[in-house]
Design an enzyme around this catalytic site. Structure first.
Site, PDB file in Angstrom:
ATOM      1  N   TYR A  55       0.843  -1.194   0.000  1.00  7.89           N
ATOM      2  CA  TYR A  55       0.000   0.000   0.000  1.00  7.89           C
ATOM      3  C   TYR A  55       0.881   1.249   0.000  1.00  7.89           C
ATOM      4  O   TYR A  55       1.628   1.506   0.952  1.00  7.89           O
ATOM      5  CB  TYR A  55      -0.920   0.032   1.221  1.00  7.89           C
ATOM      6  CG  TYR A  55      -1.968  -1.067   1.260  1.00  7.89           C
ATOM      7  CD1 TYR A  55      -2.265  -1.841   0.140  1.00  7.89           C
ATOM      8  CD2 TYR A  55      -2.670  -1.336   2.434  1.00  7.89           C
ATOM      9  CE1 TYR A  55      -3.221  -2.841   0.189  1.00  7.89           C
ATOM     10  CE2 TYR A  55      -3.638  -2.341   2.488  1.00  7.89           C
ATOM     11  CZ  TYR A  55      -3.898  -3.095   1.364  1.00  7.89           C
ATOM     12  OH  TYR A  55      -4.840  -4.082   1.417  1.00  7.89           O
ATOM     13  N   SER A 206     -13.467  -4.790   0.689  1.00 13.85           N
ATOM     14  CA  SER A 206     -14.394  -4.192  -0.274  1.00 13.85           C
ATOM     15  C   SER A 206     -15.854  -4.536   0.016  1.00 13.85           C
ATOM     16  O   SER A 206     -16.615  -4.854  -0.898  1.00 13.85           O
ATOM     17  CB  SER A 206     -14.029  -4.612  -1.704  1.00 13.85           C
ATOM     18  OG  SER A 206     -14.553  -3.702  -2.646  1.00 13.85           O
ATOM     19  N   PRO A 207     -16.292  -4.442   1.289  1.00 18.22           N
ATOM     20  CA  PRO A 207     -17.705  -4.710   1.587  1.00 18.22           C
ATOM     21  C   PRO A 207     -18.635  -3.658   0.998  1.00 18.22           C
ATOM     22  O   PRO A 207     -19.831  -3.905   0.860  1.00 18.22           O
ATOM     23  CB  PRO A 207     -17.754  -4.692   3.121  1.00 18.22           C
ATOM     24  CG  PRO A 207     -16.628  -3.781   3.513  1.00 18.22           C
ATOM     25  CD  PRO A 207     -15.547  -4.051   2.502  1.00 18.22           C
ATOM     26  N   GLY A 210     -16.008  -1.101  -3.572  1.00 20.57           N
ATOM     27  CA  GLY A 210     -15.262   0.001  -4.177  1.00 20.57           C
ATOM     28  C   GLY A 210     -15.982   1.333  -4.144  1.00 20.57           C
ATOM     29  O   GLY A 210     -15.723   2.207  -4.968  1.00 20.57           O
ATOM     30  N   GLY A 211     -16.910   1.506  -3.204  1.00 18.72           N
ATOM     31  CA  GLY A 211     -17.644   2.763  -3.071  1.00 18.72           C
ATOM     32  C   GLY A 211     -19.046   2.729  -3.652  1.00 18.72           C
ATOM     33  O   GLY A 211     -19.843   3.625  -3.393  1.00 18.72           O
ATOM     34  N   LEU A 213     -21.548   0.928  -2.842  1.00 26.30           N
ATOM     35  CA  LEU A 213     -22.588   0.784  -1.828  1.00 26.30           C
ATOM     36  C   LEU A 213     -22.572   1.909  -0.791  1.00 26.30           C
ATOM     37  O   LEU A 213     -23.166   1.784   0.278  1.00 26.30           O
ATOM     38  CB  LEU A 213     -22.471  -0.597  -1.166  1.00 26.30           C
ATOM     39  CG  LEU A 213     -22.776  -1.748  -2.136  1.00 26.30           C
ATOM     40  CD1 LEU A 213     -22.433  -3.096  -1.519  1.00 26.30           C
ATOM     41  CD2 LEU A 213     -24.239  -1.704  -2.583  1.00 26.30           C
ATOM     42  N   LYS A 216     -22.582   6.922  -3.708  1.00 24.37           N
ATOM     43  CA  LYS A 216     -22.012   8.148  -4.301  1.00 24.37           C
ATOM     44  C   LYS A 216     -21.961   8.097  -5.822  1.00 24.37           C
ATOM     45  O   LYS A 216     -21.811   9.131  -6.474  1.00 24.37           O
ATOM     46  CB  LYS A 216     -20.619   8.409  -3.738  1.00 24.37           C
ATOM     47  CG  LYS A 216     -19.560   7.369  -4.090  1.00 24.37           C
ATOM     48  CD  LYS A 216     -18.252   7.705  -3.373  1.00 24.37           C
ATOM     49  CE  LYS A 216     -17.175   6.653  -3.626  1.00 24.37           C
ATOM     50  NZ  LYS A 216     -15.945   6.950  -2.869  1.00 24.37           N
TER      51      LYS A 216
END
Length: 341
Positions: A55, A206-207, A210-211, A213, A216
């Site tokens: 990371y 990633s629950p 990737g955004g 849920l 947005k």
């Protein structure tokens, strides 16, 4: 905050795990805000923090290490190895040679004497799993690592590793970190039942898909500061069919969440925490605002059966809306040379 036993171990962890992939150059370059995110997460009761050497090429581990000064003993700290950490062909993978170097690098960056959960970031078909487990077993005996785990391992490789550990007297993997969400349910078919059968603690990455849920992403609107806005290839790999299907589903799921008295984020996190194999959902906030929007799910132990039934009607069990969301594609599928003589 609620807590669960990490698989068959004696360790108890929060049902929300603070993921730190967004700390540093890959997301938030304001280190002070990253420190505030860590502090607020710990103050809210989160005691599981996850990072990886890759990371931001080590920067995330460095930020996490500095943020945990004075609070290290309060945290179950997890990191990973496997992904390339330079041009050298041997600074990657799951070999004994690389593991013994990678762990020292992570310990230095994290500013700690031990790692609570040391995870193999991805399978390495070039390396015998016995070699990997042998090296990890040595680290446990040396006190540098407490538990060892995997990430994105297929069910058959989880079983193989358990067999090798038992028959060759190695430390066994006790955790698995996998991709799982309402929109990516492939793990339900094999990996999650396998983890449950072998009493592995499961951390879900990633629950929020990737955004997606968070709500947005809407038709014709991609926020400039979102991951999709910053890197379009991560916006469902520019797959228009998957993107359109997800847009429709997010609208229906948002309506279901409101009917249930939840935010869409709480619905999404509550969904993964409803599975009996899941221990903790990894949330990866880039900002304090994002963290605060997700902390409320720490009070959930799952969703009511009728809500889960309605989700099943929208996304069938075991189905990935976008097959690319599986998190790992075996080289036998991606490299033609492995399928041809």
């Amino acid at each position: 905050m609620r807590y669960r036993r990490l698989g068959g171990t004696g360790v108890e962890v929060s049902t929300l795990c603070l993921g730190t992939m967004m700390f540093g150059a890959w997301g938030n370059t304001d280190e002070k805000e990253c420190h505030r995110i860590v502090a607020e997460a710990l103050d809210a009761g989160i005691n599981l923090v996850d990072t990886a050497d890759v990371y931001a090429h080590g920067e995330s581990e460095e930020i996490v290490g500095r943020a945990l000064r004075g609070r290290r003993d309060d945290v179950v700290l997890a990191t990973k190895f496997h992904e390339p950490m330079g041009a050298d062909r041997n600074r990657r993978g799951n070999s004994r040679r690389w593991i013994t170097q990678a762990v020292e690098d992570s310990l230095r960056r994290l500013g700690t004497d031990w790692i609570d959960v040391y995870q193999v970031h991805r399978p390495d078909p070039r390396t015998d799993v016995d070699e990997t487990l042998g090296a990890l077993s040595d680290l446990v005996r040396q006190g540098k690592v407490r538990l060892v785990g995997t990430s994105a391992f297929p069910a058959e490789q989880i079983v193989e590793a358990q067999w090798v550990a038992q028959h060759r007297q190695r430390e066994r993997f006790t955790t698995e970190q996998l991709a799982y969400s309402i929109l990516a349910r492939g793990a339900e078919a094999g990996v999650l039942p396998t983890c449950e059968r072998h009493r592995l603690g499961v951390m879900v990455f990633s629950p929020l898909n990737g955004g997606w849920l968070t709500g947005k992403y809407r038709a014709g609107s991609v926020p400039a500061d979102s991951r999709a806005g910053r890197n379009g290839d991560h916006f469902d790999f520019r797959d228009a069919a998957a993107r359109d299907r997800k847009l429709d589903l997010v609208g229906e799921l948002d309506a279901l969440a409101r009917e249930s008295g939840l935010t869409l984020i709480e619905l999404a996190l509550g969904f993964v925490l409803s599975h009996p194999a899941v221990t903790s959902a990894v949330i990866g906030p880039r900002t304090l605002e994002q963290l605060r929007s997700q902390l409320g799910a720490g009070q959930l132990d799952g969703l009511p059966a009728d809500v889960l039934d309605r989700i099943d009607a929208l996304v069938p069990p075991g189905h990935n809306v976008n097959p690319a969301d599986a998190g790992y594609q075996p080289p036998a599928l991606t490299d033609p040379a492995l399928r041809r003589r």
